[in-house]
Structure formats: structure tokens, C-alpha cells
Design a protein around this motif. Structure first.
Motif, PDB file in Angstrom:
ATOM      1  N   LYS A   1       0.838  -1.196   0.000  1.00  0.00           N
ATOM      2  CA  LYS A   1       0.000   0.000   0.000  1.00  0.00           C
ATOM      3  C   LYS A   1       0.876   1.250   0.000  1.00  0.00           C
ATOM      4  CE  LYS A   1      -3.465   2.156   2.995  1.00  0.00           C
ATOM      5  NZ  LYS A   1      -4.198   2.003   4.267  1.00  0.00           N
TER       6      LYS A   1
ATOM      7  N   GLN B   1     -11.840 -10.511  -9.413  1.00  0.00           N
ATOM      8  CA  GLN B   1     -12.146  -9.730  -8.227  1.00  0.00           C
ATOM      9  C   GLN B   1     -12.276 -10.636  -7.007  1.00  0.00           C
ATOM     10  OE1 GLN B   1     -15.357  -6.967  -8.837  1.00  0.00           O
ATOM     11  NE2 GLN B   1     -14.750  -6.564 -10.953  1.00  0.00           N
TER      12      GLN B   1
ATOM     13  N   PRO C   1      -4.060  -6.108  -5.587  1.00  0.00           N
ATOM     14  CA  PRO C   1      -4.022  -4.633  -5.669  1.00  0.00           C
ATOM     15  C   PRO C   1      -3.718  -4.141  -7.078  1.00  0.00           C
ATOM     16  CG  PRO C   1      -1.982  -5.441  -4.716  1.00  0.00           C
ATOM     17  CD  PRO C   1      -2.850  -6.647  -4.947  1.00  0.00           C
TER      18      PRO C   1
ATOM     19  N   GLN D   1      -4.724  -1.768  -8.742  1.00  0.00           N
ATOM     20  CA  GLN D   1      -4.592  -0.316  -8.922  1.00  0.00           C
ATOM     21  C   GLN D   1      -3.156   0.169  -8.783  1.00  0.00           C
ATOM     22  OE1 GLN D   1      -5.833  -1.840  -6.319  1.00  0.00           O
ATOM     23  NE2 GLN D   1      -5.391  -0.785  -4.404  1.00  0.00           N
ATOM     24  N   ARG D   2      -2.284  -0.653  -8.197  1.00  0.00           N
ATOM     25  CA  ARG D   2      -0.913  -0.219  -7.952  1.00  0.00           C
ATOM     26  C   ARG D   2       0.009  -0.448  -9.144  1.00  0.00           C
ATOM     27  NH1 ARG D   2      -2.369  -1.237  -1.856  1.00  0.00           N
ATOM     28  NH2 ARG D   2      -1.393  -3.268  -1.711  1.00  0.00           N
TER      29      ARG D   2
ATOM     30  N   ARG E   1     -11.226   5.614 -11.407  1.00  0.00           N
ATOM     31  CA  ARG E   1     -11.409   4.828 -10.195  1.00  0.00           C
ATOM     32  C   ARG E   1     -10.054   4.343  -9.671  1.00  0.00           C
ATOM     33  NH1 ARG E   1     -13.598   0.398  -7.171  1.00  0.00           N
ATOM     34  NH2 ARG E   1     -12.969  -1.492  -8.223  1.00  0.00           N
ATOM     35  N   GLN E   2      -9.171   3.999 -10.573  1.00  0.00           N
ATOM     36  CA  GLN E   2      -7.832   3.558 -10.180  1.00  0.00           C
ATOM     37  C   GLN E   2      -7.098   4.670  -9.455  1.00  0.00           C
ATOM     38  OE1 GLN E   2      -5.402   2.117 -13.413  1.00  0.00           O
ATOM     39  NE2 GLN E   2      -3.724   1.507 -12.073  1.00  0.00           N
TER      40      GLN E   2
ATOM     41  N   LYS F   1      -8.447   5.216  -5.955  1.00  0.00           N
ATOM     42  CA  LYS F   1      -7.989   4.195  -5.012  1.00  0.00           C
ATOM     43  C   LYS F   1      -6.556   4.481  -4.561  1.00  0.00           C
ATOM     44  CE  LYS F   1      -9.074  -0.185  -5.365  1.00  0.00           C
ATOM     45  NZ  LYS F   1     -10.191  -0.867  -4.687  1.00  0.00           N
ATOM     46  N   LEU F   2      -5.721   4.895  -5.500  1.00  0.00           N
ATOM     47  CA  LEU F   2      -4.327   5.184  -5.163  1.00  0.00           C
ATOM     48  C   LEU F   2      -4.218   6.387  -4.232  1.00  0.00           C
ATOM     49  CD1 LEU F   2      -2.473   4.541  -8.554  1.00  0.00           C
ATOM     50  CD2 LEU F   2      -2.363   3.186  -6.458  1.00  0.00           C
TER      51      LEU F   2
ATOM     52  N   ALA G   1      -6.377   7.353  -2.182  1.00  0.00           N
ATOM     53  CA  ALA G   1      -6.874   6.923  -0.872  1.00  0.00           C
ATOM     54  C   ALA G   1      -5.797   6.176  -0.095  1.00  0.00           C
ATOM     55  CB  ALA G   1      -8.107   6.038  -1.056  1.00  0.00           C
ATOM     56  N   GLU G   2      -4.817   5.653  -0.826  1.00  0.00           N
ATOM     57  CA  GLU G   2      -3.711   4.920  -0.184  1.00  0.00           C
ATOM     58  C   GLU G   2      -2.528   5.836   0.128  1.00  0.00           C
ATOM     59  OE1 GLU G   2      -4.435   0.573  -2.335  1.00  0.00           O
ATOM     60  OE2 GLU G   2      -2.602   1.673  -2.705  1.00  0.00           O
TER      61      GLU G   2
END
Length: 125
Positions: free
Chosen positions: A27, A57, A62, A64-65, A81-82, A85-86, A88-89
Motif C-alpha cells: 500500500k 475480483q 491490488p 490499482q498499484r 477509479r484507479q 484508489k491510489l 486513498a492509499e
DNA sequence: TGCGTGACTGCCT
DNA sequence: CAGGCAGCCACGC
């Protein structure tokens, strides 16, 4: 009838190997498709992209990373959306929509992963 | 049963 | 220095 070959384990599908390595990215960090491919024999950056497009899914992957080598999120439906998410991390983007590799570059797989997969740095081309 | 296609990258003009 | 191209796995129609 079909003769079963001996001492020849069935190969692990390349996508599974990609997913297991993607799980190694912590993360707050990001890796490029090419970085993932660099640790997987017979897997090209393009193939990593193929695998990510087919990411299942509910398996704690992860996805998105993984971004492109320019430090940007590859443009496609779902890229917003990706990015969300990033962020948010804790991953930050500059005005051009680029991630700082200096701050967020993945440091490579864990020793545990290398042991488990038998990864040999000397065989990297 | 075969062909098109999908989250990329580095080398070569 | 920007643009083209080869690389090469699964899966669906």
C-alpha cells in the motif's frame, strides 16, 4: 492413449504468477507493468497488461498499484477509479497526472517471494 | 478451429 | 526527438 509425461510439473499459468507478484506491492507504492515483467521469466510487459485486464475480483489483488512506465495511469474506462484508489492509499499525483517514482516506486519483491518462487537474479537478462 | 484483441515497453529510424 | 513496430498469452465469437 495419451502418454503422461514424467517429472514434468504442469506450468503455472503466467497470469497467476503475475497476480502473486502484484500482491507483493505494498500500500502506498506503485510498480510499472515492465517492473512486474522483469521478475517473471517469459512474461513481457504487454502480457502483464493482458493479465491486469483480466484481473479476477475478490482475491485481494491490488491491481490499482500497477501503472505505466511513464508514471501515469493507462487511459481507459476505469482509470479514474484507479486514481481514486491510489490517492486513498496516500499516492500523490502532480498536475500532469504523474506519480513520483522517487516517492512511490516499489522496491521489489520480498525475500519471502524470492525464496518461494526460486527467483535467481543472475538469470535476469 | 482460427483470428482478433486487450491495463505496455524499449529499440530503431 | 517523435513515431513506428515487434514481442507473444488467454479467451470469446
Amino acid at each position: 492413449m495419451m502418454i503422461k509425461t514424467v517429472g514434468n510439473d504442469k506450468p503455472i499459468p503466467y497470469q497467476s504468477r503475475v497476480y502473486e507478484l502484484v500482491r507483493e506491492v505494498p500500500k502506498g507504492f506503485v510498480a510499472s507493468y515492465g517492473m512486474i515483467a522483469a521478475f517473471l521469466p517469459n512474461v513481457s510487459p504487454r502480457m502483464v497488461g493482458y493479465a491486469m485486464a483480466a484481473t479476477p475480483q475478490g482475491q485481494n489483488i491490488p491491481w490499482q498499484r500497477i501503472i505505466n512506465s511513464a508514471g501515469k495511469i493507462s487511459d481507459r474506462p476505469g482509470s479514474a477509479r484507479q486514481r481514486a484508489k491510489l490517492e486513498a492509499e496516500g499516492v500523490s499525483f502532480n498536475k500532469a497526472g504523474t506519480v513520483s517514482w522517487t516517492k512511490h516506486r516499489w522496491q521489489g519483491p520480498s525475500d519471502d517471494w524470492m525464496q518461494k518462487t526460486g527467483f535467481d537474479p543472475l538469470e535476469m537478462k
